[in-house]
Design a protein around this motif. Structure first.
Motif, PDB file in Angstrom:
ATOM      1  N   PRO A  99       0.816  -1.035   0.105  1.00 29.83           N
ATOM      2  CA  PRO A  99      -0.124   0.004   0.076  1.00 29.83           C
ATOM      3  C   PRO A  99       0.924   1.376   0.083  1.00 29.83           C
ATOM      4  O   PRO A  99       1.820   1.241   0.237  1.00 29.83           O
ATOM      5  N   VAL A 100       0.067   2.317  -0.350  1.00 27.96           N
ATOM      6  CA  VAL A 100       0.736   3.315  -0.352  1.00 27.96           C
ATOM      7  C   VAL A 100       0.489   4.372   0.986  1.00 27.96           C
ATOM      8  O   VAL A 100      -0.542   4.535   1.253  1.00 27.96           O
ATOM      9  N   PRO A 101       1.441   5.114   1.714  1.00 32.69           N
ATOM     10  CA  PRO A 101       1.176   5.538   3.051  1.00 32.69           C
ATOM     11  C   PRO A 101       0.441   6.976   2.799  1.00 32.69           C
ATOM     12  O   PRO A 101       1.106   7.704   2.004  1.00 32.69           O
ATOM     13  N   TYR A 102      -0.419   7.264   3.664  1.00 31.60           N
ATOM     14  CA  TYR A 102      -1.169   8.557   3.596  1.00 31.60           C
ATOM     15  C   TYR A 102      -1.535   9.083   4.851  1.00 31.60           C
ATOM     16  O   TYR A 102      -2.148   8.164   5.627  1.00 31.60           O
ATOM     17  N   ASP A 103      -1.115  10.145   5.330  1.00 31.07           N
ATOM     18  CA  ASP A 103      -1.957  10.961   6.746  1.00 31.07           C
ATOM     19  C   ASP A 103      -3.236  11.519   6.037  1.00 31.07           C
ATOM     20  O   ASP A 103      -3.162  12.283   5.527  1.00 31.07           O
ATOM     21  N   ILE A 104      -4.123  10.998   6.904  1.00 33.21           N
ATOM     22  CA  ILE A 104      -5.404  11.348   6.700  1.00 33.21           C
ATOM     23  C   ILE A 104      -6.066  12.308   7.821  1.00 33.21           C
ATOM     24  O   ILE A 104      -6.087  11.814   8.987  1.00 33.21           O
ATOM     25  N   GLN A 105      -6.444  13.586   7.504  1.00 33.36           N
ATOM     26  CA  GLN A 105      -6.910  14.299   8.659  1.00 33.36           C
ATOM     27  C   GLN A 105      -8.463  14.166   8.924  1.00 33.36           C
ATOM     28  O   GLN A 105      -9.129  14.400   7.806  1.00 33.36           O
ATOM     29  N   PHE A 106      -8.810  14.244  10.041  1.00 33.33           N
ATOM     30  CA  PHE A 106     -10.366  14.013  10.498  1.00 33.33           C
ATOM     31  C   PHE A 106     -10.558  15.127  11.628  1.00 33.33           C
ATOM     32  O   PHE A 106      -9.607  15.596  12.412  1.00 33.33           O
ATOM     33  N   GLN A 107     -11.625  15.747  11.657  1.00 30.56           N
ATOM     34  CA  GLN A 107     -12.337  16.483  12.544  1.00 30.56           C
ATOM     35  C   GLN A 107     -13.242  15.837  13.256  1.00 30.56           C
ATOM     36  O   GLN A 107     -14.363  15.444  12.545  1.00 30.56           O
ATOM     37  N   MET A 108     -13.483  16.035  14.543  1.00 31.94           N
ATOM     38  CA  MET A 108     -14.706  15.296  15.303  1.00 31.94           C
ATOM     39  C   MET A 108     -15.040  16.453  16.118  1.00 31.94           C
ATOM     40  O   MET A 108     -14.312  17.098  16.694  1.00 31.94           O
TER      41      MET A 108
END
Length: 206
Positions: A99-108
């Motif tokens: 897989p290709v690594p990605y940093d995914i931003q979430f807001q709760m």
């Protein structure tokens, strides 16, 4: 990955209400749903007293993905593959590139009627993050691939959107920003292994 983040809290967050004698009179389970913060604010503005037939009850938690960035520091060799052998036929292989690594931003964001409800919810979330929490997620069931996916709490902010007259409804909102260190996978392929014939074996020895 979004479902993995939502599953963390959907069965665990509660708000308790007490009377003036400090006796518990009510326990509310806080619902959580995927959706932007603006959607919930619009519902509150349209129904400030929450008296419509289908009302938006508070407290409530919403979360959404707000960004994604390539994580070069977690890059894996691009030519290597994950391989799974069929359980019924050991000549059949299922393959997939790493897989290709990605940093995914979430807001709760969670929306509450008063400050006490907000701090109760916050106290049930923050202890999990020091400053990250790692969840074991089966990302590709077809390949039996399970990864430890860290989720980092970046910051916590609070908004008090009270404006207008004294009878205007107050909206108290807590925002928690996370970075999930996830992966994006390519398509799954299949290989069929065939044993070499006796003639091919003889040629290989020559």
């Amino acid at each position: 990955l979004s479902r993995g983040l939502g599953d963390v809290y959907k069965r665990q967050i509660y708000v308790q209400r007490f009377n003036k004698n400090n006796e518990r009179i009510q326990t509310l389970k806080v619902p959580i749903a995927y959706g932007p913060k603006e959607k919930f604010l619009t519902r509150l503005a349209q129904d400030p007293n929450l008296d419509q037939d289908v009302a938006l009850s508070l407290p409530r938690i919403g979360f959404e993905m707000i960004g994604i960035n390539y994580a070069s520091n977690r890059k894996l060799p691009s030519t290597q593959k994950n391989v799974k052998v069929s359980s019924t036929d050991n000549t059949n292989y299922t393959t997939q590139y790493r897989p290709v690594p990605y940093d995914i931003q979430f807001q709760m964001s969670f929306f509450v009627k008063n400050a006490d409800d907000g701090t109760q919810i916050l106290e049930q979330i923050l202890p999990y993050f020091q400053p990250e929490w790692t969840n074991n997620i089966k990302l590709i069931p077809e390949m039996d691939l399970t990864y430890d996916v860290p989720c980092v709490l970046n910051d916590v902010t609070v908004e008090d959107t009270y404006e207008g007259s004294f009878d205007t409804r107050r909206a108290l909102i807590w925002n928690l920003n996370f970075t999930m260190k996830g992966y994006i996978f390519g398509p799954i392929g299949c290989l069929l292994y065939t044993s070499p014939s006796p003639r091919d074996r003889q040629k290989s020895r020559m």
